[in-house]
Scaffold this active site. Structure first.
Site, short mmCIF file in Angstrom:
data_model
loop_
_atom_site.label_atom_id
_atom_site.label_comp_id
_atom_site.label_asym_id
_atom_site.label_seq_id
_atom_site.Cartn_x
_atom_site.Cartn_y
_atom_site.Cartn_z
N GLY A 269 0.64 -1.64 -0.33
CA GLY A 269 -0.46 -0.03 0.22
C GLY A 269 0.59 1.45 0.19
O GLY A 269 0.37 2.37 -0.99
N ALA A 270 2.17 1.35 0.78
CA ALA A 270 2.30 2.59 1.04
C ALA A 270 3.85 2.16 2.06
O ALA A 270 3.67 1.02 2.67
CB ALA A 270 1.83 3.71 1.49
N HIS A 305 -1.43 6.20 8.31
CA HIS A 305 -0.82 5.46 9.22
C HIS A 305 0.69 5.49 8.43
O HIS A 305 2.20 5.48 9.58
CB HIS A 305 -1.36 3.97 8.32
CG HIS A 305 0.11 3.13 8.40
ND1 HIS A 305 -0.42 1.70 9.67
CD2 HIS A 305 0.89 2.33 7.98
CE1 HIS A 305 0.03 0.73 10.00
NE2 HIS A 305 1.18 1.01 8.79
N GLU A 306 0.67 6.08 7.59
CA GLU A 306 3.19 6.19 6.95
C GLU A 306 3.21 6.93 7.45
O GLU A 306 4.26 7.29 8.02
CB GLU A 306 2.70 6.07 5.73
CG GLU A 306 2.11 5.47 4.90
CD GLU A 306 2.43 3.76 5.51
OE1 GLU A 306 3.66 3.72 5.81
OE2 GLU A 306 1.96 3.33 4.98
N GLU A 328 4.18 -2.31 13.22
CA GLU A 328 2.58 -2.29 12.57
C GLU A 328 1.64 -2.76 13.67
O GLU A 328 0.47 -1.50 13.12
CB GLU A 328 3.14 -3.91 11.93
CG GLU A 328 4.25 -3.40 10.31
CD GLU A 328 3.95 -1.82 9.71
OE1 GLU A 328 3.16 -1.15 9.52
OE2 GLU A 328 5.29 -1.46 9.07
#
Ligand code: TRP
Ligand code: ZN
Length: 878
Positions: A269-270, A305-306, A328
């Protein structure tokens, strides 16, 4: 081979947590110099090394390296001769390293030839890197492990107009040969997996943010020319995330720039590289005409999130990859809380729990079950799993529930105070929480080491004479691979009691002072715990696992109680959950009737329960109106009967559509959006309820409803409504279906992200010809095995289409395995991540078992199978 690396009890190539040893050398500074070229990029790395005082004084220096050409190696200015170092299977060893020194390494690599999308690669003519988990070794020789943290400077020389890396940029200088050079300096020590470089002909959308303490941060989102008008939502999400982390956790950003670069070829995703996040375009680009509400929410969550990784992952990182959930699980927990604060907390929790069950519970009950902190692995890329991420987040959430929100915040503060700029362990995190709260978490930590989803059952009784109510909670966890014996876990059960009118009553345990009505948390710690409540005036109904306070499977409530809770509970999660459990029980009854050769009938109580959800707040109603999915029902059967499940569910959908048709139609018409598109929660809720109504109207078999769906498709208001209509039409064999699919393709054939939706929707169609359609789409000129998004859109979506993937002929399994086999030579990481649906074979009938295993065997028989895919397929077939 040195004697200490021979182990009789470890599988070949297995990496074990128990073998952790500190690195022999530390690297204080890393100075990188890139001369970019698609076919032959040269990288010069200057590493200031010194012996690690925490390691044995004679340990040799080992540098990882993969797919590199070594051009030159010098130590303190003198060129090392082949005798001074030797190549090992995975890199270089330098036996006689002095205690400190400057190592200069020149390597050459071909970004253009890099199909793995790990290391430095080219996508759409631009350069990108991906270093987590072990991609940095594909850029230069280096101790590629997260406990080596260094300060980096990166110089990029190229003809590219945009050249980005971590940290803060210096000026761009023109070189005499027409190329340009820029140096980025990252003042924060980091592990090499957080290194990033992006270069190419990209355009930026910029903004700025002032942190709480007054630091000016320049924000940039870099995309391909033409995509600038799709970045507003990502930018807004970034700024909201930055503010939220300051307000909720007191965490500020720590560089002068924060950049995001979007790439269409990306394995995940990233990625949270320090100061330079790299994103799959799917999680950046959105306009109402191209992106659905779900896409918008995905972008908000992934951006958050990132960004949140800057503290949970980057400033404090993992000592080794067995600690992956340290960053995570915690960061997923943080992004979940962030998203809950942006809209409806209840609806967010429902969707998180849906995802947890669909991915993690399934993983936990199959051959790939593993603890949140695994003890060993073959390929680390395979461990970016739902267990590490989603169950890891649940474990953090339970800690917060047990110690309380305020203590949790103090624990976070203590964690940062103790471990800033360090590479630490899950135990270090738990210790900070324990020390800050004074709550002993020793037993709780078993959640990190024991795999499997606990089965929790309840039994209760009420004594009118003594006004006592007793609640017994039992738990048991089934064996998982390598863990035959399971122990009781510390399970926080958030609960309340309702009286016969659905009023919340006090929950006072024997021996406690008076309590007030409302949610409280019971701790179940043994195979069986009994809780005695006193002063209970009338027989209560227990409301358990409010907000889904623990990742367990709860059973033991009668259908009557489930219906009661669905109608009355004060906790919206339990209301939703009880409705779903009630519906699942009714559906499974029908499945049993079908299997017995009988005529299934739809329980009128189920229709009634569905009808009563229509009055609730739209976003919640849409969730409550959705029947448990086919895979969710399958998870509740010992031997899955895909066809009976599909039939039963269709019958109920039809009955709901027919019986409630007028009300559904009225709701549909009433919600017509006036004004423009809004991504505010209530507007999203209205769209989802409206589209849920439309789906039922079409399920009723009404041709007018098909016309209505086609009209919604043609109106083209926004991608949410267009795609909902297309999805509904794709399930009906009618002329409108092919017309809509053709129109959609013509409109969007040049837009990769939208075209992905076209592939996915056809792969998800319940129509019988879907297997052939997917086969045909695999040879479509727009299908591209080099693009992970496209593969996931078509082939992974298909694996989620239970009734068609599990076609009794085995044609679905075959085309699925074909794809893995075709993909493995060029991208083992993504190929391996596709294996798990075939590993579900144990849950099916003998015929399907044989067919699924045959495909796993075909994969395993390949001569040059990647290590990643080997690990997944061999574990799945066992
Ligand atoms: N750390 C990333 C995240 O969770 C995900 C990630 C891990 C990743 N490995 C990757 C992304 C490989 C791309 C490629 O945010
Ligand atoms: Zn992450």
């Amino acid at each position: 081979m040195p004697a200490d690396s021979i182990r009789t009890d470890a599988a070949p190539g297995e990496i074990r947590l128990a073998d952790y040893a500190p690195p022999a050398f530390l690297i204080d500074t890393v100075d990188l110099h890139f001369n970019l070229d698609e076919m032959a990029t040269t990288v010069v790395a200057r590493l200031m090394l010194r012996r690690n005082p925490a390691a044995p004084a004679d340990a040799p220096l080992h540098l990882d390296g993969e797919s590199l050409t070594l051009v030159r190696l010098t130590l303190n200015g003198s060129v090392l001769q082949p005798g001074d170092y030797h190549e090992t299977s995975g890199g270089l060893a330098i036996p006689d390293m002095p205690a400190a020194g400057l190592l200069e390494i020149e390597t050459r690599l071909s970004p253009k030839a890099n199909t793995e999308l790990s290391g430095l690669y080219v996508s759409g003519g631009n350069y990108f890197t991906q270093c987590e988990a072990q991609g940095f070794r594909r850029i230069t020789y280096f101790p590629d492990r997260p406990d080596v943290m260094s300060r980096y400077t990166t110089t990029i020389v190229s003809t590219c107009p945009v050249m980005l890396s971590n940290g803060n940029p210096g000026p761009v200088t023109d070189l005499p040969d027409g190329r340009r050079s820029v140096t980025w300096t990252d003042p924060h020590p980091k592990p090499c997996y957080l290194f990033a470089l992006v270069a190419g002909d990209l355009v930026s959308v910029t903004d700025s943010f002032v942190t709480r303490s007054g630091r000016q941060v320049a924000l940039g989102i870099y995309v391909r020319r033409g995509d600038e008008d799709r970045c507003a939502h990502a930018m807004r999400s970034l700024k909201t995330s930055m503010t939220w982390d300051e307000e909720v956790f007191g965490l500020e950003y720590d560089l002068d720039v924060f950049n995001i670069a979007a790439v269409s070829d990306f394995n995940m995703g990233a990625m949270e590289n320090k100061g330079l996040n790299v994103f799959n375009t799917k999680y950046v680009l959105a306009r109402p005409e191209t992106a659905t509400d779900t896409d918008y929410q995905g972008i908000e969550t992934v951006i958050a999130h990132e960004y949140f990784h800057n503290w949970t992952g980057n400033r404090v990182t993992c000592r080794d990859w067995f600690q992956l959930s340290l960053k995570e699980g915690l960061t997923v927990y943080r992004d979940q809380e962030f998203s809950a604060d942006q809209g409806s907390r209840a609806v967010k929790r429902i969707s998180d729990v849906r995802a947890l069950r669909a991915a993690q519970f399934r993983e936990d009950s199959g051959p790939l079950a593993h603890p949140v902190q695994p003890a060993s692995y073959l390929a680390i890329d395979n461990f970016y799993t739902a267990t590490i991420y989603n169950k890891g987040a649940e474990v953090i959430r339970m800690m917060a529930t047990i110690i309380g929100r305020q203590a949790f915040r103090r624990g976070m503060d203590l964690y940062f105070a103790r471990h800033d700029n360090n590479a630490v362990t899950i135990d270090d995190f738990a210790r900070a929480m324990q020390d800050a709260s004074g709550v002993d978490l020793e037993d709780f930590k078993l959640w990190y080491h024991q795999a499997g989803t606990p089965d929790v059952s309840v039994e209760d009784s009420y004594d009118p004479a003594t006004k006592r109510y007793s609640l017994t909670i039992r738990q048991a966890t089934r064996p998982t691979p390598g863990q035959p014996d399971k122990y009781p876990l510390v399970i926080p059960v958030a609960m309340g009691l309702l009286d016969g009118n659905g009023q919340e009553i006090a929950t006072r345990l024997d021996g406690e002072p008076d309590t007030t009505p409302g949610t409280r948390v019971l701790l179940a710690t043994r195979a069986e715990n009994r809780f005695e409540f006193i002063d209970v005036a009338s027989p209560p109904v227990p409301s358990l696992l409010r907000g889904f306070s623990a990742p367990v499977k709860l059973s033991g409530l009668t259908p009557d109680r489930l219906r009661f809770l669905a109608a009355h509970d004060t906790d919206p999660f339990v209301r939703w959950e009880s409705g779903q459990q009630f519906a699942a029980a009714a559906l499974l009854d029908m499945v049993a009737t079908i299997q017995d050769g009988g005529e299934p009938t739809v329980d009128p109580a189920l229709i009634e329960a569905m009808a009563s959800t229509l009055e609730q707040e739209p976003a919640f109603a849409a969730e409550a109106l959705a029947l448990p999915g086919e895979a969710t029902l399958a998870d509740k059967m010992d031997v899955v009967d895909v066809d009976a499940i599909h039939t039963a569910r269709d019958l109920v959908r039809q009955a709901i559509g027919r019986t409630l048709g007028d009300r559904l139609r009225a709701l549909y018409d009433g919600f017509t959006d006036s004004g423009g598109y809004s991504i505010a929660g209530p507007a999203i809720g209205r769209r989802s309820l409206r589209n849920a109504c439309l789906a039922y109207l079409v399920a009723a078999g009404d041709t007018a409803a098909v016309t209505l769906a086609k009209a919604q498709f043609d109106a083209g208001r926004n991608m949410t409504d267009v795609l909902a209509a297309l999805g509904i039409l794709s399930g009906v064999d009618c002329p409108e279906r092919s017309e809509a699919l053709a129109t959609f393709y013509q409109a969007w054939r040049d837009d990769p992200l939208v075209l992905d939706k076209w592939f996915a929707i056809q792969a998800l169609s319940p129509l019988p010809q879907t297997v052939q359609a997917v086969e045909w789409l695999k040879s479509h000129p727009d299908f591209d095995l080099r693009n992970p998004n496209r593969i996931r859109a078509l082939v992974s979506s298909f694996a989620g289409n239970q009734v068609r993937f599990h076609d009794a002929s085995g044609a679905g399994y075959r085309l699925y395995a074909d794809t893995i086999i075709q993909l493995d030579p060029t991208n083992g990481q993504v190929a391996a991540r596709m294996v798990s649906p075939l590993g579900q074979w144990r849950r099916f009938d003998a015929g399907r078992q044989r067919l699924m295993k045959a495909q796993l065997q075909r994969i395993l028989d390949l001569p040059d199978l990647s290590r990643n895919t080997f690990e997944m397929a061999s574990k799945s077939i066992a």
